[in-house]
Design a protein around this motif. Structure first.
Motif, PDB file in Angstrom:
ATOM      1  N   TYR A  86      33.875  28.766  45.670  1.00 19.81           N
ATOM      2  CA  TYR A  86      35.243  29.679  45.749  1.00 19.81           C
ATOM      3  C   TYR A  86      35.938  28.900  46.481  1.00 19.81           C
ATOM      4  O   TYR A  86      36.309  28.359  47.997  1.00 19.81           O
ATOM      5  CB  TYR A  86      34.091  30.537  47.347  1.00 19.81           C
ATOM      6  CG  TYR A  86      34.769  31.737  47.621  1.00 19.81           C
ATOM      7  CD1 TYR A  86      35.049  32.946  47.002  1.00 19.81           C
ATOM      8  CD2 TYR A  86      35.476  31.100  48.610  1.00 19.81           C
ATOM      9  CE1 TYR A  86      36.147  33.887  46.291  1.00 19.81           C
ATOM     10  CE2 TYR A  86      36.694  33.091  48.607  1.00 19.81           C
ATOM     11  CZ  TYR A  86      36.773  33.898  47.549  1.00 19.81           C
ATOM     12  OH  TYR A  86      37.498  34.853  48.336  1.00 19.81           O
ATOM     13  N   VAL A  92      39.411  29.965  46.283  1.00 23.13           N
ATOM     14  CA  VAL A  92      40.242  30.498  47.420  1.00 23.13           C
ATOM     15  C   VAL A  92      40.487  29.948  49.444  1.00 23.13           C
ATOM     16  O   VAL A  92      41.032  29.491  49.585  1.00 23.13           O
ATOM     17  CB  VAL A  92      40.107  31.664  47.741  1.00 23.13           C
ATOM     18  CG1 VAL A  92      41.152  32.821  48.642  1.00 23.13           C
ATOM     19  CG2 VAL A  92      40.181  32.146  45.620  1.00 23.13           C
ATOM     20  N   ASN A 122      47.211  31.603  49.703  1.00 19.10           N
ATOM     21  CA  ASN A 122      45.883  31.232  49.148  1.00 19.10           C
ATOM     22  C   ASN A 122      45.181  32.448  48.848  1.00 19.10           C
ATOM     23  O   ASN A 122      44.770  32.462  47.985  1.00 19.10           O
ATOM     24  CB  ASN A 122      45.623  30.003  49.709  1.00 19.10           C
ATOM     25  CG  ASN A 122      44.972  29.680  51.293  1.00 19.10           C
ATOM     26  OD1 ASN A 122      46.284  30.344  51.713  1.00 19.10           O
ATOM     27  ND2 ASN A 122      44.080  29.889  51.140  1.00 19.10           N
ATOM     28  N   VAL A 123      45.574  33.039  49.422  1.00 23.64           N
ATOM     29  CA  VAL A 123      44.484  34.374  49.642  1.00 23.64           C
ATOM     30  C   VAL A 123      45.622  35.790  50.652  1.00 23.64           C
ATOM     31  O   VAL A 123      46.723  35.746  50.755  1.00 23.64           O
ATOM     32  CB  VAL A 123      43.872  34.451  51.578  1.00 23.64           C
ATOM     33  CG1 VAL A 123      42.857  35.422  51.061  1.00 23.64           C
ATOM     34  CG2 VAL A 123      42.824  33.088  51.617  1.00 23.64           C
ATOM     35  N   GLY A 155      33.846  45.951  52.430  1.00 23.61           N
ATOM     36  CA  GLY A 155      34.196  45.348  51.201  1.00 23.61           C
ATOM     37  C   GLY A 155      34.070  45.377  50.152  1.00 23.61           C
ATOM     38  O   GLY A 155      32.825  45.416  50.097  1.00 23.61           O
ATOM     39  N   SER A 200      33.706  43.065  47.813  1.00 25.85           N
ATOM     40  CA  SER A 200      32.578  42.249  47.775  1.00 25.85           C
ATOM     41  C   SER A 200      31.328  42.300  47.977  1.00 25.85           C
ATOM     42  O   SER A 200      30.435  41.833  46.986  1.00 25.85           O
ATOM     43  CB  SER A 200      33.286  41.162  48.945  1.00 25.85           C
ATOM     44  OG  SER A 200      34.124  41.277  48.764  1.00 25.85           O
ATOM     45  N   LEU A 256      34.638  35.559  43.164  1.00 27.30           N
ATOM     46  CA  LEU A 256      33.111  36.381  43.471  1.00 27.30           C
ATOM     47  C   LEU A 256      32.629  36.276  42.456  1.00 27.30           C
ATOM     48  O   LEU A 256      31.583  35.946  43.267  1.00 27.30           O
ATOM     49  CB  LEU A 256      34.046  37.721  44.069  1.00 27.30           C
ATOM     50  CG  LEU A 256      33.462  38.765  44.437  1.00 27.30           C
ATOM     51  CD1 LEU A 256      31.970  38.011  45.394  1.00 27.30           C
ATOM     52  CD2 LEU A 256      34.460  40.345  44.415  1.00 27.30           C
ATOM     53  N   ASP A 316      36.081  46.549  38.332  1.00 21.97           N
ATOM     54  CA  ASP A 316      37.041  46.149  39.883  1.00 21.97           C
ATOM     55  C   ASP A 316      38.046  46.663  39.863  1.00 21.97           C
ATOM     56  O   ASP A 316      39.282  46.178  38.963  1.00 21.97           O
ATOM     57  CB  ASP A 316      37.050  44.638  39.958  1.00 21.97           C
ATOM     58  CG  ASP A 316      37.260  43.590  41.167  1.00 21.97           C
ATOM     59  OD1 ASP A 316      38.321  44.715  41.859  1.00 21.97           O
ATOM     60  OD2 ASP A 316      36.974  43.120  41.233  1.00 21.97           O
ATOM     61  N   LYS A 333      43.484  45.683  49.712  1.00 19.49           N
ATOM     62  CA  LYS A 333      44.296  46.022  48.514  1.00 19.49           C
ATOM     63  C   LYS A 333      44.865  47.085  49.427  1.00 19.49           C
ATOM     64  O   LYS A 333      45.760  47.882  50.031  1.00 19.49           O
ATOM     65  CB  LYS A 333      43.968  45.570  47.155  1.00 19.49           C
ATOM     66  CG  LYS A 333      43.332  44.699  47.618  1.00 19.49           C
ATOM     67  CD  LYS A 333      43.357  43.640  47.519  1.00 19.49           C
ATOM     68  CE  LYS A 333      42.294  42.421  48.382  1.00 19.49           C
ATOM     69  NZ  LYS A 333      42.267  41.021  48.999  1.00 19.49           N
ATOM     70  N   ARG A 356      36.633  45.917  56.188  1.00 17.74           N
ATOM     71  CA  ARG A 356      35.719  45.169  55.476  1.00 17.74           C
ATOM     72  C   ARG A 356      35.333  47.309  54.835  1.00 17.74           C
ATOM     73  O   ARG A 356      34.381  46.837  56.097  1.00 17.74           O
ATOM     74  CB  ARG A 356      34.867  44.226  55.990  1.00 17.74           C
ATOM     75  CG  ARG A 356      35.180  43.127  56.291  1.00 17.74           C
ATOM     76  CD  ARG A 356      35.753  42.115  55.355  1.00 17.74           C
ATOM     77  NE  ARG A 356      35.074  41.483  54.661  1.00 17.74           N
ATOM     78  CZ  ARG A 356      35.792  42.086  53.383  1.00 17.74           C
ATOM     79  NH1 ARG A 356      37.241  42.492  53.195  1.00 17.74           N
ATOM     80  NH2 ARG A 356      34.720  41.179  51.817  1.00 17.74           N
ATOM     81  N   GLY A 357      36.562  47.154  54.297  1.00 15.50           N
ATOM     82  CA  GLY A 357      35.887  48.734  54.184  1.00 15.50           C
ATOM     83  C   GLY A 357      36.007  48.372  52.306  1.00 15.50           C
ATOM     84  O   GLY A 357      36.822  48.321  51.927  1.00 15.50           O
ATOM     85  N   TYR A 409      49.435  39.130  43.395  1.00 16.49           N
ATOM     86  CA  TYR A 409      49.709  36.966  42.910  1.00 16.49           C
ATOM     87  C   TYR A 409      50.454  37.149  41.728  1.00 16.49           C
ATOM     88  O   TYR A 409      50.800  37.631  41.154  1.00 16.49           O
ATOM     89  CB  TYR A 409      48.046  36.774  42.252  1.00 16.49           C
ATOM     90  CG  TYR A 409      46.996  37.047  43.383  1.00 16.49           C
ATOM     91  CD1 TYR A 409      46.790  36.348  44.205  1.00 16.49           C
ATOM     92  CD2 TYR A 409      46.743  38.648  42.823  1.00 16.49           C
ATOM     93  CE1 TYR A 409      45.652  37.227  45.575  1.00 16.49           C
ATOM     94  CE2 TYR A 409      45.543  39.188  44.444  1.00 16.49           C
ATOM     95  CZ  TYR A 409      45.209  38.181  45.063  1.00 16.49           C
ATOM     96  OH  TYR A 409      44.355  38.982  46.039  1.00 16.49           O
ATOM     97  N   ARG A 452      47.702  30.073  41.774  1.00 13.79           N
ATOM     98  CA  ARG A 452      48.456  30.731  41.617  1.00 13.79           C
ATOM     99  C   ARG A 452      48.856  30.376  43.361  1.00 13.79           C
ATOM    100  O   ARG A 452      48.498  30.482  44.616  1.00 13.79           O
ATOM    101  CB  ARG A 452      46.711  31.492  42.033  1.00 13.79           C
ATOM    102  CG  ARG A 452      46.627  33.387  42.477  1.00 13.79           C
ATOM    103  CD  ARG A 452      45.671  33.636  42.534  1.00 13.79           C
ATOM    104  NE  ARG A 452      45.324  33.891  44.282  1.00 13.79           N
ATOM    105  CZ  ARG A 452      44.028  34.249  44.785  1.00 13.79           C
ATOM    106  NH1 ARG A 452      43.761  35.113  44.493  1.00 13.79           N
ATOM    107  NH2 ARG A 452      43.793  33.711  45.611  1.00 13.79           N
TER     108      ARG A 452
HETATM  109  N1  DCS Z   1      37.788  41.648  44.042  1.00 12.27           N
HETATM  110  C1  DCS Z   1      38.803  41.194  43.690  1.00 12.27           C
HETATM  111  C2  DCS Z   1      39.313  41.294  41.509  1.00 12.27           C
HETATM  112  C3  DCS Z   1      39.577  40.519  44.768  1.00 12.27           C
HETATM  113  O1  DCS Z   1      40.828  40.199  44.409  1.00 12.27           O
HETATM  114  C4  DCS Z   1      39.307  41.102  45.465  1.00 12.27           C
HETATM  115  C5  DCS Z   1      39.726  40.024  46.879  1.00 12.27           C
HETATM  116  C6  DCS Z   1      37.677  41.294  45.982  1.00 12.27           C
HETATM  117  C7  DCS Z   1      37.256  42.588  44.923  1.00 12.27           C
HETATM  118  C8  DCS Z   1      37.421  41.732  47.375  1.00 12.27           C
HETATM  119  O2  DCS Z   1      38.177  42.114  47.940  1.00 12.27           O
HETATM  120  P1  DCS Z   1      37.255  42.632  49.393  1.00 12.27           P
HETATM  121  O3  DCS Z   1      36.033  43.093  49.780  1.00 12.27           O
HETATM  122  O4  DCS Z   1      38.816  42.207  51.007  1.00 12.27           O
HETATM  123  O5  DCS Z   1      37.239  44.432  49.148  1.00 12.27           O
HETATM  124  N2  DCS Z   1      40.420  39.276  46.616  1.00 12.27           N
HETATM  125  C9  DCS Z   1      40.865  37.898  47.169  1.00 12.27           C
HETATM  126  C10 DCS Z   1      41.961  36.251  47.098  1.00 12.27           C
HETATM  127  O6  DCS Z   1      41.591  36.369  45.137  1.00 12.27           O
HETATM  128  N3  DCS Z   1      42.398  36.268  47.987  1.00 12.27           N
HETATM  129  O7  DCS Z   1      41.865  36.884  48.836  1.00 12.27           O
HETATM  130  C11 DCS Z   1      41.047  37.755  48.950  1.00 12.27           C
END
Ligand code: DCS
Length: 481
Positions: free
Chosen positions: A20, A22, A44-45, A138, A140, A167, A249, A291, A300-301, A390, A444
């Motif tokens: 991972y 990131v 980075n995040v 989240g 994720s 992910l 996604d 986002k 985390r929703g 990004y 990125r």
């Molecule tokens: N899907 C995509 C495309 C994402 O970029 C991210 C988070 C998620 C799902 C997951 O988001 P949550 O779990 O927070 O709802 N993006 C990460 C990133 O690239 N940088 O920071 C977080």
């Protein structure tokens, strides 16, 4: 003595394989430098609040009241909180069974799932069934849960875009499945070519892989493209022909910085196609409170919506969700407020619009400043960030830089990003963490640093980059597409 169960040699190999980037090497080095007192710009995040974005007032007021319901009984509550926040907090509390301290149903609070279904109906013009919407910690966790449901073993393949958000690669590795890459075309603004997809599927099948699902990230991470309606139609037709489930996604659906291609959901395009496709293609769509203009990553929703998934499978997904008892309840309230925003005439409406537009308009300007900044640098080319958070410039590294990286035992873009970090404090993620074509290099960054800091950041990047190129350039040509 035999090795102990948690000795490194004894643990699950899939855990080791799962990467991972990131939060990888660059992030770790940046954290070290920060401890040593260096000023680090963490790009980075995609974590807006960590870079100074202020929370929206209304959702925080609602959740604050839900967290501290005794405030609702205080005769002075109206002095601190507007009436619409108070009403909304009461409404959400009434949907819980015991407030925020109680587990909810493992799929989420029924009342919030109903509101999400209403949001989807309004967005797409097609009905949505609350029974097929599950709230998650989240997006994720939702993605992981669905991949877990799909992947039986290493012969099951998932089509994933390259470059992709890790992910997907990390979870597929963790679950012991096979990632089947399809390449996005950088020279076509990171477009998706169905012939390319077909080739990837054929090659995987030739290797004995059962390709089961396809992931699209729209708007794209790390690539920032917005997928057109025509392209989505082609993708869904492709999924129908090839018997693939589609994982859409759509966490960046509010983050759009151009007007030619507004966000359109996979669900809407699927329904527009009509039968048999609309009744056959299995689709799971993901969304998040992390986002958009909320940027509430720490809460985390998230949720996912299932379309054309048979009831027996839905029940199994429910059963597995039950093992974790309940998604995070405060985050469900954030999701509720997010998908059911204030309306004109509400007391807090003007402030809400001012705050949310302020964030989105600034992101739009920042996307432009970054892209233009990168394109002004020597040996750097960058597609415009149409959406998401990004920028993903291609860095055309001179052969001498690639040689120097090899000598240092580093992948070339990791080498470049480490030098950038040491020189400027800008913490990025090397393109290799997302996947890229052989011999092509990227990095990125997020577009999230404060707008007023942006020109200085881009100046400092340009100074570093142009000096780096000066140092390593000779006349033997570059890495390039
Ligand atoms: N899907 C995509 C495309 C994402 O970029 C991210 C988070 C998620 C799902 C997951 O988001 P949550 O779990 O927070 O709802 N993006 C990460 C990133 O690239 N940088 O920071 C977080």
């Amino acid at each position: 003595m035999p090795p102990k169960p948690l000795d490194y040699g004894s643990i699950n190999e899939n855990v080791k394989k799962s990467q991972y980037a990131v939060r990888g090497e660059l992030y770790l080095r940046a954290s070290e430098l920060q401890k040593e007192g260096k000023k680090i710009i963490f790009t980075n995040v995609g974590n807006p609040h960590a870079l100074g974005q202020r929370p929206l007032t209304f959702p925080r007021q609602v959740v604050a009241l839900c967290q501290a319901p005794f405030l609702l009984d205080d005769p002075n509550v109206g002095l601190l909180f507007p009436a619409d926040a108070i009403a909304r907090a009461k409404h959400y509390l009434s949907l819980t069974s015991g407030g925020l301290g109680a587990y909810s149903d493992s799929r989420g609070l029924p009342g919030i799932r109903k509101e999400i279904a209403e949001f989807i109906l309004k967005r797409d013009g097609y009905p949505s069934d609350p029974e097929l919407i599950y709230l998650t910690d989240g997006a994720s966790k939702g993605v992981m849960q669905i991949l877990n449901t799909i992947i039986r073993g290493q012969d099951d393949g998932i089509l994933v875009p390259v470059p992709q958000y890790p992910l997907y690669s990390a979870t597929i590795a963790l679950l012991g499945g096979t990632l089947v890459p399809y390449y996005l075309e950088e020279t076509a603004n990171w477009g998706l070519d169905v012939n390319e997809l077909r080739k990837s599927v054929e090659q995987a099948r030739f290797r004995g892989i059962t390709v089961k699902a396809m992931v699209i990230i729209n708007p794209g991470n790390p690539t920032g493209q917005c997928v057109s309606e025509a392209n989505l139609r082609e993708i869904l037709q492709f999924c129908y022909q090839e018997n693939l489930a589609l994982l859409g996604d759509e966490v960046y659906q509010q983050n759009i910085y151009q007007d030619e291609r507004p966000f359109i959901s996979s669900k809407k395009v699927l329904m527009d196609l009509g039968p048999p496709i609309s009744k056959e293609v299995q689709l799971i769509s993901f969304h998040s409170v992390s986002k958009g203009y909320y940027g509430e990553c720490g809460q985390r929703g998230g949720y996912f919506e299932m379309t054309n998934i048979p009831p027996e499978t839905v029940d199994e997904i429910y059963k597995v969700a039950s093992i974790s008892l309940s998604p995070n309840v405060p985050a469900q309230i954030f999701m509720g407020v997010m998908i059911n925003p204030l309306k004109p005439g509400d007391i807090s409406y003007d402030q809400f619009v001012r705050e949310s537009n302020g964030i989105l308009e600034s992101l739009r300007r920042r996307a432009r400043i970054m892209t233009d900044g990168f394109n002004s640098c020597r040996n750097v080319v960058c597609n415009f960030t149409e959406g998401a958070m990004y920028s993903f410039p291609q860095i055309r590294l001179p052969p001498r830089a690639i040689d120097a990286a090899k000598q240092a035992g580093k992948v070339a873009d990791v080498f470049y990003c480490l030098k950038l970090l040491e020189a400027t404090g800008i913490s990025t993620v090397p393109g290799s963490g997302f996947g890229q074509k052989e011999g092509v290099f990227h990095l990125r960054t997020t577009i999230l640093p404060a707008e007023e800091d942006m020109p200085a950041i881009m100046d400092s990047f340009k100074k570093f980059n142009d000096e780096f190129m000066e140092q390593y350039e000779d006349n033997r040509g570059y890495s390039r597409l």
